[in-house]
Design a protein around this motif. Structure first.
Motif, mmCIF file in Angstrom:
data_model
loop_
_atom_site.group_PDB
_atom_site.id
_atom_site.type_symbol
_atom_site.label_atom_id
_atom_site.label_comp_id
_atom_site.label_asym_id
_atom_site.label_seq_id
_atom_site.Cartn_x
_atom_site.Cartn_y
_atom_site.Cartn_z
ATOM 1 N N PRO A 36 0.837 -1.203 0.000
ATOM 2 C CA PRO A 36 0.000 0.000 0.000
ATOM 3 C C PRO A 36 0.872 1.254 0.000
ATOM 4 N N THR A 37 0.334 2.309 -0.547
ATOM 5 C CA THR A 37 1.103 3.553 -0.579
ATOM 6 C C THR A 37 1.071 4.208 0.795
ATOM 7 N N THR A 38 2.130 4.879 1.113
ATOM 8 C CA THR A 38 2.219 5.597 2.378
ATOM 9 C C THR A 38 2.070 7.075 2.079
ATOM 10 N N PRO A 39 1.096 7.719 2.734
ATOM 11 C CA PRO A 39 0.938 9.148 2.459
ATOM 12 C C PRO A 39 2.151 9.922 2.939
ATOM 13 N N THR A 40 2.448 10.973 2.230
ATOM 14 C CA THR A 40 3.592 11.786 2.624
ATOM 15 C C THR A 40 3.233 12.559 3.890
ATOM 16 N N PRO A 41 4.154 12.654 4.828
ATOM 17 C CA PRO A 41 3.858 13.381 6.060
ATOM 18 C C PRO A 41 3.713 14.870 5.775
ATOM 19 N N PRO A 42 2.936 15.557 6.620
ATOM 20 C CA PRO A 42 2.789 16.995 6.395
ATOM 21 C C PRO A 42 4.128 17.688 6.582
ATOM 22 N N PRO A 43 4.322 18.822 5.943
ATOM 23 C CA PRO A 43 5.601 19.511 6.073
ATOM 24 C C PRO A 43 5.835 19.904 7.529
ATOM 25 N N SER A 44 7.079 19.843 7.940
ATOM 26 C CA SER A 44 7.385 20.181 9.325
ATOM 27 C C SER A 44 7.123 21.663 9.559
ATOM 28 N N ALA A 45 6.678 21.939 10.768
ATOM 29 C CA ALA A 45 6.332 23.322 11.103
ATOM 30 C C ALA A 45 7.586 24.181 11.129
ATOM 31 N N VAL A 46 7.428 25.384 10.694
ATOM 32 C CA VAL A 46 8.516 26.340 10.710
ATOM 33 C C VAL A 46 8.566 26.951 12.109
ATOM 34 N N PHE A 47 9.740 27.056 12.680
ATOM 35 C CA PHE A 47 9.887 27.608 14.026
ATOM 36 C C PHE A 47 9.549 29.088 14.014
ATOM 37 N N ARG A 48 8.747 29.485 14.993
ATOM 38 C CA ARG A 48 8.435 30.897 15.178
ATOM 39 C C ARG A 48 8.828 31.273 16.600
ATOM 40 N N ALA A 49 9.679 32.238 16.743
ATOM 41 C CA ALA A 49 10.101 32.688 18.069
ATOM 42 C C ALA A 49 8.896 33.286 18.796
ATOM 43 N N PRO A 50 8.721 32.971 20.073
ATOM 44 C CA PRO A 50 7.562 33.482 20.805
ATOM 45 C C PRO A 50 7.711 34.953 21.186
ATOM 46 N N GLN A 51 6.581 35.596 21.409
ATOM 47 C CA GLN A 51 6.572 36.941 21.970
ATOM 48 C C GLN A 51 6.855 36.788 23.460
ATOM 49 N N ILE A 52 7.635 37.661 24.029
ATOM 50 C CA ILE A 52 7.967 37.576 25.450
ATOM 51 C C ILE A 52 7.241 38.694 26.186
ATOM 52 N N MET A 53 6.471 38.310 27.211
ATOM 53 C CA MET A 53 5.730 39.280 28.004
ATOM 54 C C MET A 53 6.724 40.086 28.834
ATOM 55 N N ARG A 54 6.610 41.384 28.756
ATOM 56 C CA ARG A 54 7.477 42.278 29.542
ATOM 57 C C ARG A 54 6.588 43.157 30.407
ATOM 58 N N MET A 55 6.465 42.790 31.692
ATOM 59 C CA MET A 55 5.666 43.577 32.626
ATOM 60 C C MET A 55 6.431 43.707 33.934
ATOM 61 N N PRO A 56 6.335 44.837 34.577
ATOM 62 C CA PRO A 56 7.009 45.008 35.871
ATOM 63 C C PRO A 56 6.506 43.981 36.881
ATOM 64 N N GLY A 57 7.418 43.448 37.655
ATOM 65 C CA GLY A 57 7.070 42.469 38.683
ATOM 66 C C GLY A 57 7.164 41.028 38.225
ATOM 67 N N LEU A 58 7.394 40.808 36.928
ATOM 68 C CA LEU A 58 7.490 39.444 36.407
ATOM 69 C C LEU A 58 8.927 39.041 36.078
ATOM 70 N N GLU A 59 9.873 39.881 36.447
ATOM 71 C CA GLU A 59 11.276 39.626 36.097
ATOM 72 C C GLU A 59 11.785 38.303 36.668
ATOM 73 N N ARG A 60 11.276 37.902 37.821
ATOM 74 C CA ARG A 60 11.752 36.641 38.423
ATOM 75 C C ARG A 60 11.150 35.406 37.762
ATOM 76 N N VAL A 61 10.203 35.609 36.856
ATOM 77 C CA VAL A 61 9.545 34.493 36.175
ATOM 78 C C VAL A 61 9.917 34.430 34.694
#
Length: 147
Positions: A45-70
């Motif tokens: 039987p034929t094997t379906p081709t796997p979906p293309p691998s996801a392209v990496f996207r750098a996340p947005q980083i939350m910058r709020m006062p008081g969260l520096e330790r996290v």
């Protein structure tokens, strides 16, 4: 017959002729049901081709006062600060740690900043345990860190 009369008769017959015309259905004609083919021996039987691998996207980083330790801390550093998480959920390269106390529930979302890197905290959400209403994130971090 007079020409005006024959034109009038033709105009009267037009709606009757239009009613006889075929009207296409909205989805087009129904496709015939696929016929089952008997399996062919010796042909794998034929094997379906796997979906293309996801392209990496750098996340947005939350910058709020008081969260520096996290923010930008890895799971180990967060567990050192807040103790054993109530939830530790992984989905793909994302990780969510949930810490809770009397004052609030803190959800910390960790994502890698580069492909293959260790996930670090990039986003924080906080709410009251009683009704789920939003609370100040920095105050929740401070309350849970004091335990």
């Amino acid at each position: 017959m007079r020409p005006e009369l024959s034109k009038a008769a033709a105009l009267l017959l037009l709606p009757l002729l239009a009613a006889c015309a075929a009207v296409p259905t909205p989805g087009g004609p129904a496709a015939p049901a696929p016929q089952q083919q008997p399996p062919r021996s010796g042909i794998p039987p034929t094997t379906p081709t796997p979906p293309p691998s996801a392209v990496f996207r750098a996340p947005q980083i939350m910058r709020m006062p008081g969260l520096e330790r996290v923010i930008e801390q890895n799971a180990g550093a967060l567990i050192q600060q807040f103790g054993t998480p109530r939830l530790d959920v992984r989905e793909g390269d994302m990780r969510k740690l949930q810490f809770s106390g009397q004052a609030c529930v803190l959800d910390v979302f960790l994502y890698p900043l580069r492909p293959g890197a260790e996930p670090v905290a990039t986003y924080v959400d906080a709410r009251r345990p009683s009704d789920g209403a939003d609370v100040d994130r920095a105050a929740c971090v401070a309350a849970l860190a004091r335990r």
